[in-house]
Design an enzyme around this catalytic site. Structure first.
Site, PDB file in Angstrom:
ATOM      1  N   PRO A  10      -0.350  -6.881  -8.533  1.00  0.00           N
ATOM      2  CA  PRO A  10      -1.433  -5.984  -9.278  1.00  0.00           C
ATOM      3  C   PRO A  10      -1.482  -4.476  -8.926  1.00  0.00           C
ATOM      4  O   PRO A  10      -1.577  -3.889  -7.920  1.00  0.00           O
ATOM      5  CB  PRO A  10      -2.753  -6.709  -8.637  1.00  0.00           C
ATOM      6  CG  PRO A  10      -2.144  -7.296  -7.036  1.00  0.00           C
ATOM      7  CD  PRO A  10      -0.638  -7.443  -7.539  1.00  0.00           C
ATOM      8  N   ASP A  36       1.183  -1.462  -5.131  1.00  0.00           N
ATOM      9  CA  ASP A  36       0.919  -2.942  -5.071  1.00  0.00           C
ATOM     10  C   ASP A  36      -0.806  -3.029  -4.142  1.00  0.00           C
ATOM     11  O   ASP A  36      -1.035  -2.833  -3.437  1.00  0.00           O
ATOM     12  CB  ASP A  36       1.633  -3.511  -4.165  1.00  0.00           C
ATOM     13  CG  ASP A  36       1.518  -5.165  -4.255  1.00  0.00           C
ATOM     14  OD1 ASP A  36       0.645  -5.510  -4.466  1.00  0.00           O
ATOM     15  OD2 ASP A  36       2.522  -6.012  -4.005  1.00  0.00           O
ATOM     16  N   HIS A  37      -1.683  -3.531  -5.134  1.00  0.00           N
ATOM     17  CA  HIS A  37      -3.166  -3.468  -4.684  1.00  0.00           C
ATOM     18  C   HIS A  37      -3.241  -4.634  -3.472  1.00  0.00           C
ATOM     19  O   HIS A  37      -4.203  -4.502  -2.939  1.00  0.00           O
ATOM     20  CB  HIS A  37      -4.074  -3.707  -5.851  1.00  0.00           C
ATOM     21  CG  HIS A  37      -5.189  -2.913  -5.867  1.00  0.00           C
ATOM     22  ND1 HIS A  37      -6.005  -2.617  -4.367  1.00  0.00           N
ATOM     23  CD2 HIS A  37      -6.170  -2.137  -6.732  1.00  0.00           C
ATOM     24  CE1 HIS A  37      -7.020  -1.650  -4.756  1.00  0.00           C
ATOM     25  NE2 HIS A  37      -7.010  -1.483  -5.996  1.00  0.00           N
ATOM     26  N   ARG A  38      -2.407  -5.509  -3.659  1.00  0.00           N
ATOM     27  CA  ARG A  38      -2.492  -6.263  -2.522  1.00  0.00           C
ATOM     28  C   ARG A  38      -2.211  -5.666  -1.279  1.00  0.00           C
ATOM     29  O   ARG A  38      -2.739  -6.446   0.021  1.00  0.00           O
ATOM     30  CB  ARG A  38      -1.453  -7.397  -2.772  1.00  0.00           C
ATOM     31  CG  ARG A  38      -1.519  -8.411  -3.916  1.00  0.00           C
ATOM     32  CD  ARG A  38      -0.412  -9.276  -4.263  1.00  0.00           C
ATOM     33  NE  ARG A  38       0.830  -8.691  -4.197  1.00  0.00           N
ATOM     34  CZ  ARG A  38       2.022  -9.139  -4.499  1.00  0.00           C
ATOM     35  NH1 ARG A  38       2.035 -10.451  -4.555  1.00  0.00           N
ATOM     36  NH2 ARG A  38       3.128  -8.606  -4.436  1.00  0.00           N
ATOM     37  N   LEU A  39      -1.500  -4.711  -1.041  1.00  0.00           N
ATOM     38  CA  LEU A  39      -0.917  -4.063   0.150  1.00  0.00           C
ATOM     39  C   LEU A  39      -1.811  -2.928   0.641  1.00  0.00           C
ATOM     40  O   LEU A  39      -2.020  -2.784   1.885  1.00  0.00           O
ATOM     41  CB  LEU A  39       0.602  -3.689   0.068  1.00  0.00           C
ATOM     42  CG  LEU A  39       1.685  -5.144   0.490  1.00  0.00           C
ATOM     43  CD1 LEU A  39       2.867  -4.561  -0.245  1.00  0.00           C
ATOM     44  CD2 LEU A  39       1.669  -5.239   1.918  1.00  0.00           C
TER      45      LEU A  39
END
Lengths: 328, 387
Positions: free
Chosen positions: B185, B357-360
């Site tokens: 994402p 990376d929006h997860r990180l």
């Protein structure tokens, strides 16, 4: 350059006469070379001009007469030794292979052997199996010998004169079927053709026909037929087998990407195999079709004319080989 | 002695590798360092050099075969005719995943392999196809016996471009980018950096001290430093939940070549002096341009600079498994207000865009990183301290 039309036989005789006039150490010996002017009559008149001392008839003894020639060459003469039929060279092999070809090397360069051995090749005269072979590959195999196989009157004269002037043993093969072939020949005294220079007899783009001696004419005829079919053939004549002009052969195949190699020697273990290998090695990435080799059928040459003809490559054979490549 | 060649593992997330094409055949002798095969990972296509010398006795993996990392792909022996030792583990060694794979492979493969399907083509056709980068498999041969001849290749070359297939490299790039875009994402944030002072400083260095630095070098160093302050961006996601924060800052540079995009890596960029970094960068980029790049170096953060083409701003796709990528635009002259006094000046402004990376990470960390980057590049004293 002034030129005169003459036959292949006349060109050889003229080359010989000019060299004998130019250099008193040049002389000719062989079977029936004197008054008879050889069995092919091509040297008629030489004996009249130069006499018994310089145009010498010998007994039927090939080993002996080549041996005499080697001795004469070692002691300052420039002998031309005539071996009537190329087949008979078998009798003189020791003198040619073990003496003429070796002495300059084995004497550390103290001795030279400037002998010219002229002989004949080619089938087509119904002369049967012992008088029709083309055995030039035998001698091209031997280091220390030069081998010329002229295909035209002009080449015959130029290469013959170079052979006589060369300080090394030279074997020059004349195809007996070409003696009556006519062509324009330079008349200059000093007209010579250097060894190791192939001649492009006809330029073309689609296929290279590498041909020797009388097969050059087979190739040229094939090229005419192919031209009518829209295929442009290049005909390359190496003219001398040793030294061989590899560069011209390779350059031509790189240009056309295909080759048919035609030589009248037996197909197996011969000239065509050697040339094909050279071309494959140097032009590999440019070759678009397997190279085709055409040579004499691997049989004793038949006496029967129809059978004899069937053993020798023809223009039709060349055309078919090219058509099988499916160029277009 | 019997030695095995295994499918190397380069990336954390690499499970498989593909034997694109062997450069040797069974029976050949190979020296350590000679090209053994063309090898493809999810990241790159490259020439793999033999780690061993000896005779190639068995090619376990076939051309085009994708195999798990660390599995045996070839067997080499010192002598041409020595017996191949049994490579299954002895009772003293503990079976590992690696050795299990060896025995599996050996059981599956018969001793005599079926001959591989060869495309019938003339040498001239093969040479021309290579020159034109045409896949012979996509061409129909019209020569004797269906052989592909030169004319067939020329015809294919003159035909519609759709008749050629994507190069291996483009396929690899496509696979990686599609994976990134569909899995990660992305979010994007941008800022403007005043490069006027840095540019003046850089040009002075070149003139007075003959020290040649590129704009890219400044960005690499400034970003590496900023990453040490915000290590969350110097991280990778392993699987769905495991976060790996890298202990080195290795900056990748997106480099365009005729064949496609490659990413040479400048390791430990945070530790390097600018001059050393510039040398390293020049060398790696040159290697990359010449196609000598190995697949064994992986970056922790990538920079893509299109400023030299006059591009003012763009967004890049994250190069997995990295957390972010920085897109650098050209520094262009702009009239801008200066300070509080409402005066205006002409300054060199570069726009940069971070894709992350929006997860990180979230926007705040990304923003703080860009702020640190901006401060680094607008402060000549800081740059000076890295010389």
């Amino acid at each position: 350059m002034s030129m005169r039309k003459m036959t292949y036989g006349e060109a050889v005789k003229e080359a010989m006469a000019e060299e004998m006039r130019r250099d008193p150490t040049v002389f000719l010996m062989g079977e029936d070379v004197g008054k008879a002017g050889t069995v092919f009559k091509v040297l008629l008149g030489l004996h009249d001009e130069f006499g018994d001392d310089r145009v010498i008839d010998t007994p039927i003894a090939e080993a002996g007469l080549v041996g005499l020639g080697v001795g004469a060459a070692l002691t300052g003469s420039r002998p031309i030794v005539d071996i009537m039929f190329g087949d008979f060279i078998a009798l003189a092999m020791d003198q040619i292979v073990n003496q003429a070809a070796k002495l300059r090397y084995m004497s550390g360069g103290q001795a030279i052997v400037p002998i010219t051995i002229r002989s004949t090749m080619g089938a087509g005269r119904s002369s049967a199996a012992q008088h029709s072979q083309s055995l030039h590959a035998w001698l091209a195999h031997i280091p220390g010998l030069k081998v010329a196989i002229p295909s035209t009157p002009a080449d015959a004269k130029g290469l013959f004169k170079t052979a006589v002037r060369d300080d090394n043993p030279v074997v020059i093969y004349e195809d007996k079927m070409m003696y009556a072939l006519k062509g324009m020949v330079p008349t200059e005294e000093d007209y010579t053709i250097p060894f190791g220079q192939a001649d492009i007899k006809r330029e073309g783009d689609d296929i290279t026909l590498i041909a020797t001696s009388s097969m050059v004419h087979v190739a040229l005829e094939a090229a005419d037929i192919l031209a009518e079919q829209g295929i442009s053939a290049e005909v390359v004549d190496p003219r001398t087998l040793v030294p061989l002009d590899r560069e011209t052969l390779i350059e031509s195949v790189v240009k056309t990407t295909r080759a048919v190699i035609i030589d009248e020697g037996y197909k197996s273990f011969g000239i065509t195999g050697e040339i094909a290998s050279i071309v494959y090695n140097s032009a590999f990435d440019y070759i678009d079709a397997p190279i085709v080799r055409l040579g004499a059928m691997d049989v004793p040459v038949p006496f029967s004319k129809p059978l004899e003809d069937a053993t020798i490559p023809t223009p039709e054979d060349v055309v078919k080989a090219v058509q099988d490549m499916k160029i277009r | 002695m019997t030695k095995t060649i295994i499918m190397p593992k380069y990336g954390l997330q690499q499970d498989n590798g593909t034997v694109v094409e062997w450069r040797v055949k069974e029976g050949d002798h190979i020296d350590k360092g000679d090209i053994l095969l063309d090898l493809e990972t999810d990241k790159a296509l490259f020439e793999y050099e033999s780690p061993e010398s000896g005779y190639v006795r068995k090619l376990v993996a076939q051309n085009g075969e994708e195999v798990p990392v660390l599995s045996v792909i070839a067997i080499i022996t010192d002598e041409a005719d020595e017996a191949i030792e049994d490579l299954t583990p002895t009772s003293t060694s503990t079976p590992t995943e690696e050795t299990r794979q060896i025995s599996d492979t050996e059981e599956r493969e018969p001793v005599l392999e079926a001959p591989t399907q060869r495309i019938k083509r003339s040498p001239a056709a093969r040479r021309r196809a290579r020159e034109l980068n045409i896949d012979l498999a996509a061409i129909a041969g019209t020569g004797p016996g269906g052989r592909i001849v030169l004319a067939d290749v020329e015809l294919a070359a003159s035909a519609a471009p759709s008749s050629t297939t994507l190069s291996r490299m483009r396929q690899a790039i496509g696979k990686t980018m599609a994976y990134s875009k569909s899995t990660i994402p992305h979010f994007y944030i941008a800022t403007e950096i005043d490069m006027t002072d840095a540019e003046t400083w850089r040009k002075n260095l070149a003139e007075t001290d003959a020290i040649k630095l590129s704009v890219t070098d400044l960005f690499v160093k400034a970003a590496a430093d900023a990453l040490t302050q915000y290590p969350a961006l110097n991280a990778s996601l392993d699987g769905d939940t495991a976060v790996i924060v890298h202990d080195t800052v290795d900056i990748g540079l997106a480099v365009g070549t005729d064949d496609g995009l490659v990413v040479p890596v400048i390791p430990n960029a945070d530790q390097a002096f600018l001059t050393d970094l510039a040398d390293e960068r020049a060398q790696r980029v040159e290697e990359a341009r010449q196609g000598k790049l190995r697949g064994d170096a992986s970056a922790t953060f990538t920079i893509s600079n299109l400023g030299m083409y006059g591009i003012t701003s763009f967004t890049a796709i994250v190069n997995p498994p990295e957390a972010a990528i920085l897109a650098v635009g050209a520094a262009i002259s702009r009239v801008v207000p200066i300070g509080d006094t409402m005066t205006i000046a002409v300054r060199q402004i570069a726009e940069v865009t971070l894709s992350a990376d929006h997860r990180l990470v979230d926007g705040v960390v990304a923003a703080q990183f860009l702020q640190a980057l901006k401060q680094n590049l607008e402060d000549v004293n800081k740059l000076e301290s890295w010389l």
